[in-house]
Structure formats: C-alpha cells, structure tokens
Design an enzyme around this catalytic site. Structure first.
Site, short mmCIF file in Angstrom:
data_model
loop_
_atom_site.label_atom_id
_atom_site.label_comp_id
_atom_site.label_asym_id
_atom_site.label_seq_id
_atom_site.Cartn_x
_atom_site.Cartn_y
_atom_site.Cartn_z
N ASP A 1 44.58 33.85 43.56
CA ASP A 1 45.73 34.67 43.18
C ASP A 1 47.00 33.84 42.94
OD1 ASP A 1 44.09 36.81 43.40
OD2 ASP A 1 45.01 37.66 45.18
N GLU B 1 44.54 43.74 37.78
CA GLU B 1 43.96 44.85 38.55
C GLU B 1 45.02 45.63 39.32
OE1 GLU B 1 41.52 43.64 41.89
OE2 GLU B 1 42.77 41.92 42.32
#
Lengths: 403, 403
Positions: free
Chosen positions: A140, A240
């Site tokens: 991430d 997402e």
C-alpha cells in the site's frame, strides 16, 4: 550470546521473504554476536504457542526466498493493546526468556510498528536487554518517514504490466467495452495511481480514481462517456477504497436472490453497474485481487534488493542496540540510488501516508509527471518489454472516421 | 507474382502476434514468389472496408511481435454464412482482385476455419487462383486434429504461475478462506485442468471443476468442506463453463438493487454464494479474466516457437497451393518435440475437442498423471521457479492439532 527472533505480520508481499533473506544474511555475517536465529510460525501466534523454527546460518539454503511470494513463515494480523490490558505480553516475555532472545524483528505495516514500539517500552520498563526492530512491508506504500515501502515496487511492476497487457487485449477490438480494473490500497491510492506508468507505452488506463479524491458520480460518468465516444473503449483503474464526498466507502450492496444471501459489493462492481445502467455501455470488471501482492515472478529488482537490505539493516541496527523502523531514503532517480536510516516506531505507528495532491492531475482522474518519476524506477526500465504497441493500428484510416 | 493477405480473428492470445511474425518470416524467405504481404485491420472488417496495411519484408522491424499480447492488427469475430446468403463474399472477392491476392491466411479458432473452408470453395467455384489457409489459435485448446493449439501453452503457464503464487499467499495464513479462481474455456476444461500443474510444487488447487463433468452441488460442497476442515483453507479452480446434469450453465442471476439492474453472475460468484451460505465459510473469488490470454510476459517458450512455426508453415503451404489448417503433432515429451502437418478445414470447423475423461480423476475434482504429462512441457520446466514452498511450515507442530 543472545538469540534473535523474526516474525512476519499482515498481508504478504512479493518480497517479504526477501526481507527474511536479508535477516539471515546479517545473521550469517554476525554469528560471533548472535547465537541462534528463530522464526515464529504464523506471526505472533508462533510466539504465543511456542511454535518457533530454527533458521540455519547457511545462506545458500535459503536462496529461493528471494523469488517466492507469500509469507513463508506464515503470518497473522498483529496489534497489541497496552500491557495492562493484554495478556499476550506475559507470554511474549516468557518465550523471550525461554529462548534467550535479545533481538526481535517484526516485519509488517504500521500495526506491526505500533506493536514493536509497545514491546520496546514493555521490555525497557522490565529492564530486559531486548530490542524490537521494525522492518517495513506493505504494497500500500502508506507508511510515513520512508520514501516508499518494500513490497510496493513489485506491486507497481505487476499492476503496470497487467494493465499494459490488458490494454493490448482491449486495443484488439475497434468497438469495445468499459473495463474496470480494481487495485488494492485500503487507505491510499499509491498503487492504483502507479498504473499510469502504462501511458509511457501508450497503454495506460484512460482514467484513474483514487481514495484521496472524493468520488463524484456525475464527473465519473462524464469522463467515461467522453473517452468511450472517442476511443470505442475505456480502461479505468479504480482504488478499492474510493470514498464519496461524505467520506463513506463507495460500494454496492448486492442482494443475491438464489440463497437470500447478502454481501458487500466491491468498488468495481459499483462502477460497473453505474456505467452499465446509466451510460448503457457494456462493462467488464477485473479484480487483480491477491495477484497484485503475490506476483513474485514480476518482482521489481530494486524492490527485491531493498527488501533484502532493510532485513539485513534491521538485525545490524539491533546488534547496535538501536531501535526503530528501517526507512528508505531515495538519493536519486537516474540512476536510481537509495540508502537507509532508522526512524522512530511511534511516529510510523500512528500515521498513514496518503498521496500528496500534487501527484494527481487537475481533473482528478490521472497522475502528474512528478508522480510518474516517483514510481518509474520500480518497473526496472525497459524490462517491461512492450514498446511500440501501435505499429499497425496507427495506420488505421478508419480509426477517426468510424467514431 | 501474387500477394498475400493475413488477418487475425477472435479473442487474442499471448502468441497470436508470434504467428504473424512467422508469416512475415516466410514472406521474407519467399520474396521471389510473393509480391506484397498485407495485413487486414480489425480482422475481416479491414477486408470489407478496404483497410489494409502493408507489411515490409524486413523481419528485424517486427521482433517485438514475439513478446506482445493482444491482436496487433486488430481482431473481430468472423463467421461467414453461405455465399448465396452473405453479401460479404462479393466484397472479399473484390478486394482480393484489387490487391491481386493469391494467398489468404486466417489466424483464429474453429469459426475462422469454417470461414477459410467456405472461402476456398467459393474461390474454387469461381476458378480464382486463391488459396485460404487456417492458422490455429485459441487458449481454449478445443480444436480437433491438432495435439494442442497455439495460445494454450502460454495460458497454461500463466494460470499455473498465478495459481501457485495465489497458493503461496493463501498458505501464509493458518485460518483462511475458500478461494475460487475462475478460468476461461467456453466449451472445454483444458485450461482449468492445467492448473493442476501447481501440485508438482505442492501449490496446486485443492479442487478442480470442469465443464466435462456435470456439476453436482452436493458433492462440491462435501469436497469443499472436507478440504477446509483439513487445511483451514481451500483453493478451487473452476471453469467458467460449468454445466449441471441437465447441460445448463451453472451461474447465478444477481439482482442488484441500487439501480434495479440485472445481470448474469459468473460461475465463481455462484460457487462463492453456495459456499458462503451453505457452509458458512468466508469465500473470495478471483477471475483471471483477460490476463490469462494476455500474459505475454509469461509466454511459454514452446508455445511461442510453435506459434511462429504455424504462421511460417501456413504461408509455405499456401505457396505450394495446399489448403487446410496447420496442425501440431507431438512426437515426444522428454525432450519435447513436435512437427507440423495440414488437416482439412472442414473437419476442424465443425467440432469441439473436449477433455477426454481419462484425464480427469475418479472423483471428478482433479486431474490424472496422464494429463499432467500432456501439459507439463508448456511451463518450460524449472523456469516456473517455485520449489520447496514448505521449507518452514513443514515444521509446524500445530498443523495437524488445530483442525
């Protein structure tokens, strides 16, 4: 001589095992200072259940770790409470004593850094001679005080390559669809943004949507319609974790009749229904899912080397009785060069590094050149291997006529 | 000297452009017999709209084709009717005359072979000196009279690698989920079956379901429950085209409330809901989607070479005024060796090669050793690069206890 204990935490990356390799490397180089190196199976669980394995001081036995995705020792989510509220400290202490541990290395994201920080304080109060080091890891890229995180670069290379190959497939048809590719990143859009690298090869996504930019449904539909009219197809990359202007996650609750079972739909499913129903454009959704964090066969060379280095540095710092998280400092882009430093665990633990807005274009649907330069080194330059994708179709005299 | 015309048809594969490369190779070697080589843009559309590009007799300009997914000339579905019912024959004839075409090469699946066959008859009746050759291409591997089809081997390598990397990710957690990976193959389970190759590395799917075996819901749930109890997670590969005992496709119709929009769910979605609702196991679905036919970065070396060869052979056969589809005959597995032949277009056109039942295990949820030997050459042996995935977890003393 004290012994060392290493554990893996949180979601795997393509190179977390490379960091383990780096730890083993430092161990092999310091067998005069370290007795044994233990690995905890399934993260903290191995400590709590006294389920450790001994790692041999022979690097040649572990060469495969550099090329293997997943967390080879097993992983578990790890977030400790305060010592007074959390029984696990007692067990961790007991195991540390039993195995005469002097160095604990936690390989994970910011929850792991929080845990490392708490354990350091706990051991210091007990006057135990134990240091706990953090080895960063997350696709991430959302840890602060480090230029980027190990795991991110390989995920960048995987998603970029995938988007480019999807792009080549999509370009094979004159009249296509809307294709939505959903990219991981629970709190930040770093990885979704990185797909813009495909544009260097004329194969990037047409539109990119990030959690840092509040999702505007009307603007999204306008964007999609415009590109589709112009090109006959549209390739969209969406994080997402898109959020609307109220900060709520954008998703759709599917009501599935066959079994009366409800479940939360994904962002891409939401966007698919939106495009399908409002614009009446045939839409396809691709969720890269686990592949984007497991694609070790496309691991970034820079990322792999840095993952090894931070593992190695972590054990070396620990031997010097220094604590913190090993951080990466980028020195230059061309040629790429970086070095390492230690940063405070407490600072990293409680922060999320989101994308600076200067990395996002003014329309909020793509990336700036500055961001491209930030992520470009991870795809290993020309290694990506797709160049003039338009050698024939650029001659298509109907391309403009048949809109 | 007559000219040659090449066109791409149907869904792209990782190596359809390699077949174009092979055609160019034969052209370069026969410039004394062939005037020009034309490529039709977007398949048959380029012929119907007089939208051709000229390909130069210089192989060095086209090296990239070997490494590029998608259909570089553009593709379109192509299925001609009978000459008396289909106006397109007239236009095709006109273009063939205009460009003085003597050789037409159609690169596609069985619809393309049907078209090639019809065009041959059409030109023969007109006493035109034009031969139409078929170059096979499909990741589905469902053409008869060829050991396998170009495109299949690369898709095998991609899905195998992906399944193995997904497997490594899944193995990282002791308590996991059911993970369903949906694999392409509209009429046959060849590609879904090939994921069994992962088992050679202890990383294959636990269960495989193919369209050749009627889907039995109760047996499926029993299988899933058994594996999940034993391992704490279960990895399932399912063909997109599963059929029930009545021959109906297995899928679920999603009723999505937000926009009142209905759409047909996928097989994997159906299985996900089934596992979730009946077994109450947390389930994740991964659809490899376009990636499995676009993964040129993982192209099989054997597949790429054969794709080049069938393109080259097709033009060579055409120069000899022979017609048919170039077929691959496997001579041996170890070392792998194959050669080429011509087979009748009409035979290939009207048949689908499904999986022989001796390739499926007795439980109908996995593959036999014979099938493994059939697909093994395509993953280029040790190139797959993941070996002893259990170097640490095999020492887990809680593995059996915590069922």
């Amino acid at each position: 001589m004290k012994n060392a204990l290493y554990l893996q935490s949180g979601g795997p990356t393509a190179v977390i095992n490379s960091s383990l390799y780096g730890v083993i490397k430092a161990y092999v180089n310091n067998t005069d200072k370290i007795g044994h190196l233990y690995g905890s199976l399934y993260g903290i669980e191995g400590v709590l259940k006294d389920n450790l394995v001994e790692i041999e001081p022979d690097l040649s036995k572990y060469d495969e770790l550099k090329y293997m995705s997943g967390a080879i020792l097993g992983s578990a989510r790890l977030k400790l409470g305060l010592p007074e509220d959390d029984d696990r400290y007692v067990k961790i202490h007991e195991i540390a004593k039993k195995y005469d541990i002097g160095y604990i290395l936690v390989n994970g994201g910011n929850d792991s850094m929080d845990t490392a920080n708490k354990l350091n304080k706990f051991f210091a109060e007990l006057k135990e001679d134990i240091v706990v080091m953090g080895i960063p890891k997350t696709i991430d890229n959302d840890l602060i005080l480090t230029d980027h995180t190990p795991g991110f670069g390989s995920a960048v290379k995987f998603v970029t390559k995938s988007i480019m190959e999807i792009g080549l497939d999509i370009n094979s048809y004159r009249k296509g669809r809307a294709t939505i590719v959903e990219i991981m990143g629970r709190d930040a859009g770093w990885l979704a943004g990185a797909t813009a690298l495909g544009k260097l090869y004329n194969l990037g996504p047409d539109l990119i949507y990030l959690p840092e930019i509040p999702f505007d449904r009307k603007k999204f539909l306008d964007d999609v319609e415009r590109v589709f009219k112009e090109k006959g197809h549209v390739l969209i990359c969406a994080s997402e974790a898109l959020k609307d202007t109220n900060g709520e996650y954008v998703s759709v609750e599917d009501k599935l009749d066959s079994f009366g079972h409800k479940q939360l739909g994904s962002v891409s499913k939401y966007l698919e229904i939106l495009i399908n129903s409002i614009l009446n454009i045939n839409t396809r959704t691709i969720e890269l899912s686990l592949l984007q964090r497991a694609g070790a066969h496309l691991a970034s060379k820079i990322d792999r080397q840095e993952a090894i280095d931070v593992g190695e540095k972590a054990l070396e710092y620990a031997l010097q009785k220094r604590v913190g998280m090993v951080s990466i400092i980028r020195d230059s882009n061309n040629p790429y060069h970086s070095h390492y430093d230690l940063v405070p665990l407490a600072s990293v633990a409680n922060a999320v590094k989101t994308m600076p807005l200067e990395y996002v274009n003014k329309s909020g649907n793509g990336m700036t050149q500055e961001f491209i330069e930030y992520v470009y080194p991870f795809i290993d330059g020309d290694d990506i291997g797709i160049h003039s994708s338009d050698i024939f179709l650029s001659q298509d005299k109907y391309a403009k006529v048949n809109k």
